[in-house]
Design a protein around this motif. Structure first.
Motif, PDB file in Angstrom:
ATOM      1  N   ARG A   1       4.073  61.156 -35.674  1.00 29.47           N
ATOM      2  CA  ARG A   1       5.295  62.446 -35.574  1.00 29.47           C
ATOM      3  C   ARG A   1       5.986  62.986 -34.154  1.00 29.47           C
ATOM      4  O   ARG A   1       7.062  63.705 -34.134  1.00 29.47           O
ATOM      5  CB  ARG A   1       4.370  62.970 -36.893  1.00 29.47           C
ATOM      6  N   ALA A   2       4.979  63.745 -33.560  1.00 25.54           N
ATOM      7  CA  ALA A   2       5.477  64.547 -32.534  1.00 25.54           C
ATOM      8  C   ALA A   2       6.339  64.171 -31.692  1.00 25.54           C
ATOM      9  O   ALA A   2       6.665  64.015 -31.324  1.00 25.54           O
ATOM     10  CB  ALA A   2       3.872  65.338 -31.799  1.00 25.54           C
ATOM     11  N   VAL A   3       5.686  62.728 -31.430  1.00 27.95           N
ATOM     12  CA  VAL A   3       6.555  61.896 -30.128  1.00 27.95           C
ATOM     13  C   VAL A   3       7.477  61.495 -30.793  1.00 27.95           C
ATOM     14  O   VAL A   3       9.030  61.887 -30.210  1.00 27.95           O
ATOM     15  CB  VAL A   3       5.729  60.765 -29.744  1.00 27.95           C
TER      16      VAL A   3
ATOM     17  N   ALA B   1       3.065  72.250 -42.365  1.00 31.48           N
ATOM     18  CA  ALA B   1       3.322  71.517 -42.186  1.00 31.48           C
ATOM     19  C   ALA B   1       3.970  70.672 -40.167  1.00 31.48           C
ATOM     20  O   ALA B   1       3.623  70.314 -39.512  1.00 31.48           O
ATOM     21  CB  ALA B   1       2.978  69.153 -42.282  1.00 31.48           C
ATOM     22  N   HIS B   2       5.562  71.278 -41.288  1.00 38.28           N
ATOM     23  CA  HIS B   2       6.456  71.173 -39.409  1.00 38.28           C
ATOM     24  C   HIS B   2       5.396  71.870 -38.175  1.00 38.28           C
ATOM     25  O   HIS B   2       6.546  72.088 -37.307  1.00 38.28           O
ATOM     26  CB  HIS B   2       7.661  71.370 -40.227  1.00 38.28           C
ATOM     27  N   GLU B   3       4.818  73.232 -38.917  1.00 39.07           N
ATOM     28  CA  GLU B   3       4.794  74.054 -37.826  1.00 39.07           C
ATOM     29  C   GLU B   3       3.216  73.262 -36.933  1.00 39.07           C
ATOM     30  O   GLU B   3       3.992  73.311 -36.091  1.00 39.07           O
ATOM     31  CB  GLU B   3       4.319  75.287 -38.203  1.00 39.07           C
ATOM     32  N   ALA B   4       2.708  72.400 -37.135  1.00 36.38           N
ATOM     33  CA  ALA B   4       1.682  72.010 -36.673  1.00 36.38           C
ATOM     34  C   ALA B   4       2.480  70.683 -35.619  1.00 36.38           C
ATOM     35  O   ALA B   4       1.937  70.813 -34.907  1.00 36.38           O
ATOM     36  CB  ALA B   4       0.293  71.158 -38.029  1.00 36.38           C
ATOM     37  N   LEU B   5       3.675  69.929 -36.007  1.00 35.87           N
ATOM     38  CA  LEU B   5       3.994  69.196 -35.617  1.00 35.87           C
ATOM     39  C   LEU B   5       4.578  69.585 -34.208  1.00 35.87           C
ATOM     40  O   LEU B   5       4.736  68.331 -33.301  1.00 35.87           O
ATOM     41  CB  LEU B   5       4.866  68.575 -36.672  1.00 35.87           C
ATOM     42  N   GLU B   6       4.860  70.892 -34.657  1.00 34.69           N
ATOM     43  CA  GLU B   6       5.228  71.611 -33.949  1.00 34.69           C
ATOM     44  C   GLU B   6       4.733  71.399 -32.423  1.00 34.69           C
ATOM     45  O   GLU B   6       4.604  71.294 -31.222  1.00 34.69           O
ATOM     46  CB  GLU B   6       6.057  73.091 -34.346  1.00 34.69           C
ATOM     47  N   GLU B   7       3.049  72.234 -32.621  1.00 32.63           N
ATOM     48  CA  GLU B   7       2.403  72.405 -31.914  1.00 32.63           C
ATOM     49  C   GLU B   7       2.221  70.938 -31.032  1.00 32.63           C
ATOM     50  O   GLU B   7       1.369  71.392 -30.024  1.00 32.63           O
ATOM     51  CB  GLU B   7       1.105  73.613 -32.328  1.00 32.63           C
ATOM     52  N   ASP B   8       1.900  69.746 -31.976  1.00 27.49           N
ATOM     53  CA  ASP B   8       0.742  68.730 -30.957  1.00 27.49           C
ATOM     54  C   ASP B   8       2.365  69.057 -29.905  1.00 27.49           C
ATOM     55  O   ASP B   8       2.045  67.613 -29.218  1.00 27.49           O
ATOM     56  CB  ASP B   8       1.107  67.552 -32.271  1.00 27.49           C
ATOM     57  N   ALA B   9       3.624  68.735 -31.109  1.00 29.59           N
ATOM     58  CA  ALA B   9       4.936  68.197 -29.713  1.00 29.59           C
ATOM     59  C   ALA B   9       4.487  68.853 -28.393  1.00 29.59           C
ATOM     60  O   ALA B   9       4.789  68.281 -27.545  1.00 29.59           O
ATOM     61  CB  ALA B   9       6.051  68.197 -30.612  1.00 29.59           C
ATOM     62  N   GLN B  10       4.538  70.191 -28.683  1.00 27.02           N
ATOM     63  CA  GLN B  10       4.692  71.219 -26.931  1.00 27.02           C
ATOM     64  C   GLN B  10       3.175  70.204 -26.172  1.00 27.02           C
ATOM     65  O   GLN B  10       3.117  70.417 -25.242  1.00 27.02           O
ATOM     66  CB  GLN B  10       4.177  72.547 -28.257  1.00 27.02           C
ATOM     67  N   MET B  11       2.034  70.249 -27.415  1.00 24.95           N
ATOM     68  CA  MET B  11       0.742  69.428 -26.510  1.00 24.95           C
ATOM     69  C   MET B  11       1.417  68.716 -25.660  1.00 24.95           C
ATOM     70  O   MET B  11       0.896  68.388 -24.281  1.00 24.95           O
ATOM     71  CB  MET B  11      -0.069  69.404 -27.113  1.00 24.95           C
ATOM     72  N   ILE B  12       2.135  67.436 -26.758  1.00 20.35           N
ATOM     73  CA  ILE B  12       2.350  66.046 -25.688  1.00 20.35           C
ATOM     74  C   ILE B  12       3.427  66.233 -24.477  1.00 20.35           C
ATOM     75  O   ILE B  12       3.492  65.382 -23.567  1.00 20.35           O
ATOM     76  CB  ILE B  12       2.842  65.676 -26.319  1.00 20.35           C
ATOM     77  N   LEU B  13       4.079  67.612 -25.130  1.00 22.32           N
ATOM     78  CA  LEU B  13       5.411  67.945 -23.912  1.00 22.32           C
ATOM     79  C   LEU B  13       4.632  68.018 -22.728  1.00 22.32           C
ATOM     80  O   LEU B  13       5.322  68.407 -21.575  1.00 22.32           O
ATOM     81  CB  LEU B  13       6.441  68.364 -24.960  1.00 22.32           C
ATOM     82  N   THR B  14       3.801  68.997 -23.125  1.00 21.92           N
ATOM     83  CA  THR B  14       3.033  69.407 -21.418  1.00 21.92           C
ATOM     84  C   THR B  14       2.243  69.524 -21.397  1.00 21.92           C
ATOM     85  O   THR B  14       2.261  68.695 -19.518  1.00 21.92           O
ATOM     86  CB  THR B  14       2.505  70.921 -21.991  1.00 21.92           C
TER      87      THR B  14
ATOM     88  N   GLU C   1      14.442  65.134 -30.248  1.00 20.46           N
ATOM     89  CA  GLU C   1      15.355  65.975 -28.539  1.00 20.46           C
ATOM     90  C   GLU C   1      15.429  65.762 -27.647  1.00 20.46           C
ATOM     91  O   GLU C   1      15.691  66.523 -27.207  1.00 20.46           O
ATOM     92  CB  GLU C   1      14.261  67.300 -28.799  1.00 20.46           C
ATOM     93  N   LYS C   2      15.263  64.818 -28.039  1.00 22.06           N
ATOM     94  CA  LYS C   2      16.069  64.062 -26.409  1.00 22.06           C
ATOM     95  C   LYS C   2      15.112  64.565 -25.170  1.00 22.06           C
ATOM     96  O   LYS C   2      15.747  65.072 -23.772  1.00 22.06           O
ATOM     97  CB  LYS C   2      17.317  64.363 -25.997  1.00 22.06           C
ATOM     98  N   LEU C   3      13.449  64.500 -25.726  1.00 20.39           N
ATOM     99  CA  LEU C   3      13.325  65.251 -24.639  1.00 20.39           C
ATOM    100  C   LEU C   3      11.800  63.933 -23.982  1.00 20.39           C
ATOM    101  O   LEU C   3      11.032  64.299 -22.938  1.00 20.39           O
ATOM    102  CB  LEU C   3      12.305  66.339 -24.879  1.00 20.39           C
ATOM    103  N   ALA C   4      11.976  62.528 -24.684  1.00 19.59           N
ATOM    104  CA  ALA C   4      10.441  61.767 -24.656  1.00 19.59           C
ATOM    105  C   ALA C   4      11.315  60.537 -24.549  1.00 19.59           C
ATOM    106  O   ALA C   4      12.361  60.463 -26.193  1.00 19.59           O
ATOM    107  CB  ALA C   4       9.939  62.227 -24.721  1.00 19.59           C
TER     108      ALA C   4
END
Length: 289
Positions: free
Chosen positions: A266-268, A219-232, A274-277
């Protein structure tokens, strides 16, 4: 049919030249390169080796014994694929690769092995003295397999193995340390191909002595992928912002991002942690450094 092909025999040296000995078995002569014998031999001596026919149709003996033989199974590496014939497998011979016929492979060619994949095969000789690779069946893998005992010891453990069987009920793999893993169709995004090396995590131990394996990310790995997508997407946006936030319509979020509203939040949340958004006025915005 020459029943000596694909087997290890002891044969007598009947002739030689500067580069090779010639040995005879059952009335058939085979060439043995002198470079393979550590000491000089003489006519009349016997030598033990593996008999086969090279790609050039020359009958050969080698003292470098492959693990794959008639009646013996061993791993080989796929070197080439021909859709009209099958796959070529290197079993360790310098001038011969064994073909596993398309008759033994899936009708779905995308599930065929690719170059570099591994297959466990034995050899068989047909009536025309052609040597073929033959896939190991379930009985062979079961006889090799170890039985996992303590389920708690295996839980969430990462394992790597080679896919050896494809069935409608799921995918079977043999791990590096000889445990059988089973991957249910619901525990994979894409069906692995035969011979592919896959890495997954153990989600349980079945009563049949197999490890139940998932190829899906935690679950936490999938979250990382979603977060990376939104960040991109934020980084690529001309305004570094997207018109979606925690109270946006779930369908709008799914249509745009391809994920659920819960996944989006969760992704946002991870990006904000992480203070990215940050979110403001109905937008999710990139926090500039």
């Amino acid at each position: 049919m020459n029943q000596d092909l694909g087997t290890v025999v002891t044969a007598m040296i009947t002739d030689e030249n500067d580069k090779a000995y010639f040995v005879q078995k059952s009335g058939v002569t085979y060439r043995l390169d002198k470079s393979e014998t550590p000491e000089a031999l003489e006519i009349g001596d016997t030598v033990r080796g593996f008999l086969y026919e090279s790609m050039n149709k020359e009958k050969r003996m080698t003292t470098i014994l492959p693990k794959s033989q008639v009646g013996h199974f061993g791993w080989g590496v796929v070197t080439n694929v021909r859709k009209d014939l099958g796959v070529f497998v290197d079993i360790g011979l310098s001038d011969k690769e064994m073909v596993v016929s398309l008759d033994e492979l899936s009708e779905i060619k995308s599930l065929w092995p690719k170059k570099g994949d591994q297959l466990m095969i034995s050899l068989r000789v047909d009536e025309k003295d052609r040597i073929w690779g033959e896939l190991a069946d379930e009985h062979v893998f079961r006889s090799l397999a170890r039985i996992p005992k303590d389920e708690e010891e295996w839980k969430n453990k990462e394992i790597t193995g080679i896919v050896y069987r494809l069935k409608m009920v799921g995918t079977f793999m043999l791990t590096e340390d000889y445990y059988i893993g089973f991957i249910h169709p619901t525990e994979r995004e894409v069906e692995p191909r035969l011979g592919e090396t896959v890495t997954g995590r153990v989600i349980g131990v079945s009563p049949h002595g197999m490890l139940n394996v998932s190829l899906k990310p935690r679950a936490h790995e999938a979250l990382e992928e979603d977060a990376q997508m939104i960040l991109t997407l934020l980084q690529q946006s001309p305004t570094n912002s997207l018109p979606y936030y925690d109270k946006s319509d779930p369908e709008e979020i799914r249509n745009y991002f391809g994920i659920s509203k819960a996944q989006f939040k969760r992704a946002v949340g991870r990006l904000m942690k992480e203070k990215l958004a940050y979110q403001e006025d109905g937008f999710t915005k990139l926090r500039k450094k």
